[in-house]
Motif scaffolding. Structure first.
Motif, PDB file in Angstrom:
ATOM      1  N   ILE A 182      31.451  34.238 -45.186  1.00 17.98           N
ATOM      2  CA  ILE A 182      31.818  32.871 -44.836  1.00 17.98           C
ATOM      3  C   ILE A 182      32.818  32.957 -43.681  1.00 17.98           C
ATOM      4  CG2 ILE A 182      32.953  30.771 -45.629  1.00 17.98           C
ATOM      5  CD1 ILE A 182      31.922  31.423 -48.442  1.00 17.98           C
ATOM      6  N   LEU A 183      32.535  32.235 -42.609  1.00 19.54           N
ATOM      7  CA  LEU A 183      33.354  32.275 -41.405  1.00 19.54           C
ATOM      8  C   LEU A 183      34.052  30.934 -41.192  1.00 19.54           C
ATOM      9  CD1 LEU A 183      30.887  34.068 -38.953  1.00 19.54           C
ATOM     10  CD2 LEU A 183      32.728  35.103 -40.302  1.00 19.54           C
ATOM     11  N   LEU A 184      35.304  30.985 -40.784  1.00 16.80           N
ATOM     12  CA  LEU A 184      36.074  29.798 -40.436  1.00 16.80           C
ATOM     13  C   LEU A 184      36.603  29.964 -39.019  1.00 16.80           C
ATOM     14  CD1 LEU A 184      36.495  30.216 -43.699  1.00 16.80           C
ATOM     15  CD2 LEU A 184      38.165  28.381 -43.403  1.00 16.80           C
ATOM     16  N   LEU A 185      36.526  28.884 -38.232  1.00 21.47           N
ATOM     17  CA  LEU A 185      36.980  28.899 -36.850  1.00 21.47           C
ATOM     18  C   LEU A 185      38.050  27.830 -36.670  1.00 21.47           C
ATOM     19  CD1 LEU A 185      36.587  30.073 -33.981  1.00 21.47           C
ATOM     20  CD2 LEU A 185      34.853  28.303 -33.614  1.00 21.47           C
ATOM     21  N   SER A 186      39.255  28.243 -36.269  1.00 19.07           N
ATOM     22  CA  SER A 186      40.362  27.294 -36.166  1.00 19.07           C
ATOM     23  C   SER A 186      40.141  26.314 -35.015  1.00 19.07           C
ATOM     24  CB  SER A 186      41.695  28.032 -36.015  1.00 19.07           C
ATOM     25  OG  SER A 186      41.815  28.609 -34.730  1.00 19.07           O
ATOM     26  N   LYS A 187      40.844  25.194 -35.081  1.00 13.44           N
ATOM     27  CA  LYS A 187      40.642  24.122 -34.114  1.00 13.44           C
ATOM     28  C   LYS A 187      41.692  24.088 -33.015  1.00 13.44           C
ATOM     29  CE  LYS A 187      40.356  19.069 -33.740  1.00 13.44           C
ATOM     30  NZ  LYS A 187      40.420  17.770 -34.448  1.00 13.44           N
ATOM     31  N   ARG A 188      42.963  23.997 -33.362  1.00 11.43           N
ATOM     32  CA  ARG A 188      44.007  23.693 -32.380  1.00 11.43           C
ATOM     33  C   ARG A 188      44.591  24.919 -31.687  1.00 11.43           C
ATOM     34  NH1 ARG A 188      45.504  18.153 -33.254  1.00 11.43           N
ATOM     35  NH2 ARG A 188      44.496  17.407 -35.154  1.00 11.43           N
ATOM     36  N   ARG A 234      40.712  30.822 -33.329  1.00 13.38           N
ATOM     37  CA  ARG A 234      40.791  32.069 -34.075  1.00 13.38           C
ATOM     38  C   ARG A 234      39.702  32.096 -35.148  1.00 13.38           C
ATOM     39  NH1 ARG A 234      45.806  34.422 -33.099  1.00 13.38           N
ATOM     40  NH2 ARG A 234      46.037  35.391 -35.161  1.00 13.38           N
ATOM     41  N   LEU A 235      39.046  33.243 -35.287  1.00 13.79           N
ATOM     42  CA  LEU A 235      37.938  33.400 -36.214  1.00 13.79           C
ATOM     43  C   LEU A 235      38.389  34.207 -37.427  1.00 13.79           C
ATOM     44  CD1 LEU A 235      34.819  32.881 -36.546  1.00 13.79           C
ATOM     45  CD2 LEU A 235      34.489  35.178 -35.578  1.00 13.79           C
ATOM     46  N   LYS A 250      40.354  37.204 -43.690  1.00 14.11           N
ATOM     47  CA  LYS A 250      40.552  38.295 -42.736  1.00 14.11           C
ATOM     48  C   LYS A 250      40.459  37.736 -41.324  1.00 14.11           C
ATOM     49  CE  LYS A 250      38.652  42.737 -41.198  1.00 14.11           C
ATOM     50  NZ  LYS A 250      37.548  43.738 -41.416  1.00 14.11           N
ATOM     51  N   PHE A 251      41.453  38.012 -40.505  1.00  8.67           N
ATOM     52  CA  PHE A 251      41.428  37.585 -39.106  1.00  8.67           C
ATOM     53  C   PHE A 251      40.567  38.555 -38.301  1.00  8.67           C
ATOM     54  CE2 PHE A 251      43.584  37.950 -34.835  1.00  8.67           C
ATOM     55  CZ  PHE A 251      43.027  36.791 -34.311  1.00  8.67           C
ATOM     56  N   LEU A 252      39.539  38.018 -37.612  1.00 12.48           N
ATOM     57  CA  LEU A 252      38.626  38.850 -36.831  1.00 12.48           C
ATOM     58  C   LEU A 252      39.002  38.910 -35.353  1.00 12.48           C
ATOM     59  CD1 LEU A 252      35.176  37.794 -38.328  1.00 12.48           C
ATOM     60  CD2 LEU A 252      36.679  39.666 -39.035  1.00 12.48           C
ATOM     61  N   GLY A 253      39.601  37.855 -34.821  1.00 15.33           N
ATOM     62  CA  GLY A 253      39.950  37.824 -33.403  1.00 15.33           C
ATOM     63  C   GLY A 253      39.800  36.421 -32.848  1.00 15.33           C
ATOM     64  N   THR A 254      39.944  36.278 -31.542  1.00 15.61           N
ATOM     65  CA  THR A 254      39.887  34.972 -30.894  1.00 15.61           C
ATOM     66  C   THR A 254      38.591  34.806 -30.101  1.00 15.61           C
ATOM     67  OG1 THR A 254      41.041  35.780 -28.930  1.00 15.61           O
ATOM     68  CG2 THR A 254      42.390  34.851 -30.708  1.00 15.61           C
ATOM     69  N   ILE A 255      38.256  33.550 -29.830  1.00 18.83           N
ATOM     70  CA  ILE A 255      37.081  33.184 -29.054  1.00 18.83           C
ATOM     71  C   ILE A 255      37.561  32.451 -27.804  1.00 18.83           C
ATOM     72  CG2 ILE A 255      35.012  31.741 -29.006  1.00 18.83           C
ATOM     73  CD1 ILE A 255      34.741  32.219 -31.973  1.00 18.83           C
ATOM     74  N   SER A 256      37.272  32.978 -26.644  1.00 15.28           N
ATOM     75  CA  SER A 256      37.848  32.425 -25.417  1.00 15.28           C
ATOM     76  C   SER A 256      36.812  31.840 -24.461  1.00 15.28           C
ATOM     77  CB  SER A 256      38.635  33.515 -24.684  1.00 15.28           C
ATOM     78  OG  SER A 256      37.790  34.605 -24.342  1.00 15.28           O
ATOM     79  N   GLY A 316      22.804  39.730 -30.813  1.00 13.09           N
ATOM     80  CA  GLY A 316      21.901  40.868 -30.720  1.00 13.09           C
ATOM     81  C   GLY A 316      21.762  41.579 -32.063  1.00 13.09           C
ATOM     82  N   PRO A 317      20.732  42.407 -32.212  1.00  9.81           N
ATOM     83  CA  PRO A 317      20.446  43.055 -33.501  1.00  9.81           C
ATOM     84  C   PRO A 317      21.603  43.880 -34.052  1.00  9.81           C
ATOM     85  CG  PRO A 317      18.595  43.312 -31.992  1.00  9.81           C
ATOM     86  CD  PRO A 317      19.709  42.724 -31.194  1.00  9.81           C
ATOM     87  N   ALA A 318      22.412  44.475 -33.198  1.00 10.34           N
ATOM     88  CA  ALA A 318      23.487  45.351 -33.677  1.00 10.34           C
ATOM     89  C   ALA A 318      24.864  44.690 -33.602  1.00 10.34           C
ATOM     90  CB  ALA A 318      23.498  46.650 -32.869  1.00 10.34           C
ATOM     91  N   GLU A 319      24.906  43.419 -33.251  1.00  6.74           N
ATOM     92  CA  GLU A 319      26.187  42.745 -33.046  1.00  6.74           C
ATOM     93  C   GLU A 319      26.680  42.048 -34.302  1.00  6.74           C
ATOM     94  OE1 GLU A 319      26.379  41.321 -28.409  1.00  6.74           O
ATOM     95  OE2 GLU A 319      25.216  40.099 -29.798  1.00  6.74           O
ATOM     96  N   THR A 320      28.004  41.974 -34.440  1.00  8.92           N
ATOM     97  CA  THR A 320      28.616  41.056 -35.391  1.00  8.92           C
ATOM     98  C   THR A 320      28.770  39.706 -34.706  1.00  8.92           C
ATOM     99  OG1 THR A 320      30.877  41.511 -34.664  1.00  8.92           O
ATOM    100  CG2 THR A 320      29.938  42.966 -36.374  1.00  8.92           C
ATOM    101  N   TRP A 321      29.085  38.674 -35.481  1.00 12.51           N
ATOM    102  CA  TRP A 321      29.290  37.382 -34.840  1.00 12.51           C
ATOM    103  C   TRP A 321      30.535  37.380 -33.970  1.00 12.51           C
ATOM    104  CZ3 TRP A 321      26.284  34.292 -32.939  1.00 12.51           C
ATOM    105  CH2 TRP A 321      25.086  33.935 -33.568  1.00 12.51           C
ATOM    106  N   PHE A 322      31.559  38.116 -34.368  1.00 15.40           N
ATOM    107  CA  PHE A 322      32.731  38.173 -33.493  1.00 15.40           C
ATOM    108  C   PHE A 322      32.359  38.770 -32.143  1.00 15.40           C
ATOM    109  CE2 PHE A 322      36.328  40.613 -31.775  1.00 15.40           C
ATOM    110  CZ  PHE A 322      37.136  39.536 -31.421  1.00 15.40           C
TER     111      PHE A 322
END
Length: 317
Positions: free
Chosen positions: A177-183, A188-189, A206-212, A261-267
């Motif tokens: 289950i993934l959550l993506l912050s708003k503000r 942050r994912l 678990k913090f995975l990283g940011t989306i820019s 891609g086939p070998a990628e995570t969503w992050f």
């Protein structure tokens, strides 16, 4: 809170002027054209859906969707792709503080819906809540009605302090289950594996990283959105296709599609440049869902009247 009559007329007029019943969706001037069409399929018929904040397709009945308000009673409303009222189900003993999104997870007997009480405008909540309920079924006259007992409730905390969040999705490949912050700038994912989510009552994300890669506001946006400009690039909804190969994020201005891609995570996939579609032309887009077959994406909005839009990407890749 309902939109005043003047703004309602303005939105309706804007849709007529832009021929939003069927059109090719707008693209940002600096981006390559995206092969997508947008159709307004209808309007939410139930006046009880005043703040549509989340949307999830039904796995039991293709073509049905579940939506919810962000406040009020803990009710799931059923609609079809045109926004027709198919009934509602009260979820007990769930509570609403700020319901902001909904997803679906697989279990042995089918699918459970997961409602995210995850909104936190001031970033002050010590914890957030996920409510798990078996996907409702229709009854008399092929409508959804009555009440349904919770299967599970989960209290969550962030590892780095409270966050405002309006975006929740399930990754069927990573089984998270993934959550993506708003503000946060950038958003942050966070993640929680499904097995943990289903078997404990308290957990830490678990913090995975940011989306820019979500496009920041432009000078043109400031002319169009005025005082709302600073909010138009913030994620307000999130969904992943049933096969786990695509994801969409909605903001007040744009829809973004990512492909993994086939070998990628969503992050990892979120670090790539997404396809951006400007629109739909609604006041406050917050609810988004793939169709169960992944061939279409549906969006609806807070505030009344609430149009329903269908996006279809026409590329063959």
């Amino acid at each position: 809170m309902q939109m005043n009559r003047a703004l309602s007329l303005l939105v309706s007029a804007a849709c007529l002027v832009s021929a939003c019943d069927q059109q090719t969706a707008h693209q940002p001037a600096e981006a390559n054209p995206v092969p997508v069409t947008m159709v307004r399929t209808g309007w939410l018929a139930s006046n009880e859906i005043m703040e549509a904040s989340g949307m999830q397709c039904s796995y039991a009945r293709a073509g049905d969707f579940f939506v919810h308000n962000d406040e009020g009673e803990p009710v799931l409303y059923a609609i079809d792709a045109s926004g027709a009222d198919l009934g509602s189900v009260l979820i007990v003993p769930a509570k609403i503080k700020d319901w902001e999104d909904i997803t679906s997870v697989p279990v042995e007997e089918g699918h459970w819906l997961v409602v995210g009480d995850i909104g936190d405008n001031q970033a002050r909540r010590e914890s957030i809540k996920l409510y798990f309920v078996e996907e409702p079924k229709t009854g008399k006259h092929d409508r959804y009605a009555g009440q349904q007992d919770l299967k599970h409730a989960l209290t969550l905390t962030y590892p780095d302090g409270p966050r405002d969040c309006e975006s929740l999705a399930y990754d069927p490949i990573g089984r998270q289950i993934l959550l993506l912050s708003k503000r946060d700038k950038p958003p942050r994912l966070y993640a929680l594996d499904l097995e943990t989510a289903l078997t404990v009552s308290h957990a830490e994300l678990k913090f995975l990283g940011t989306i820019s890669k979500l496009r920041p506001p432009s000078s043109r946006d400031r002319f169009q959105f005025g005082g709302r400009t600073d909010f138009i690039s913030q994620p307000t909804g999130f969904d992943i296709s049933a096969d786990g190969t695509e994801a969409v994020i909605i903001t007040y201005r744009s829809l973004y599609r990512y492909r993994r891609g086939p070998a990628e995570t969503w992050f990892e996939a979120f670090q790539k440049q997404p396809e951006e579609v400007v629109g739909p032309p609604a006041v406050q887009n917050e609810a988004i869902s793939y169709s169960v077959d992944g061939k279409a994406i549906y969006v609806t909005t807070e505030k009344l009247p609430s149009p329903v839009f269908r996006f279809q990407f026409t590329d063959d890749d």
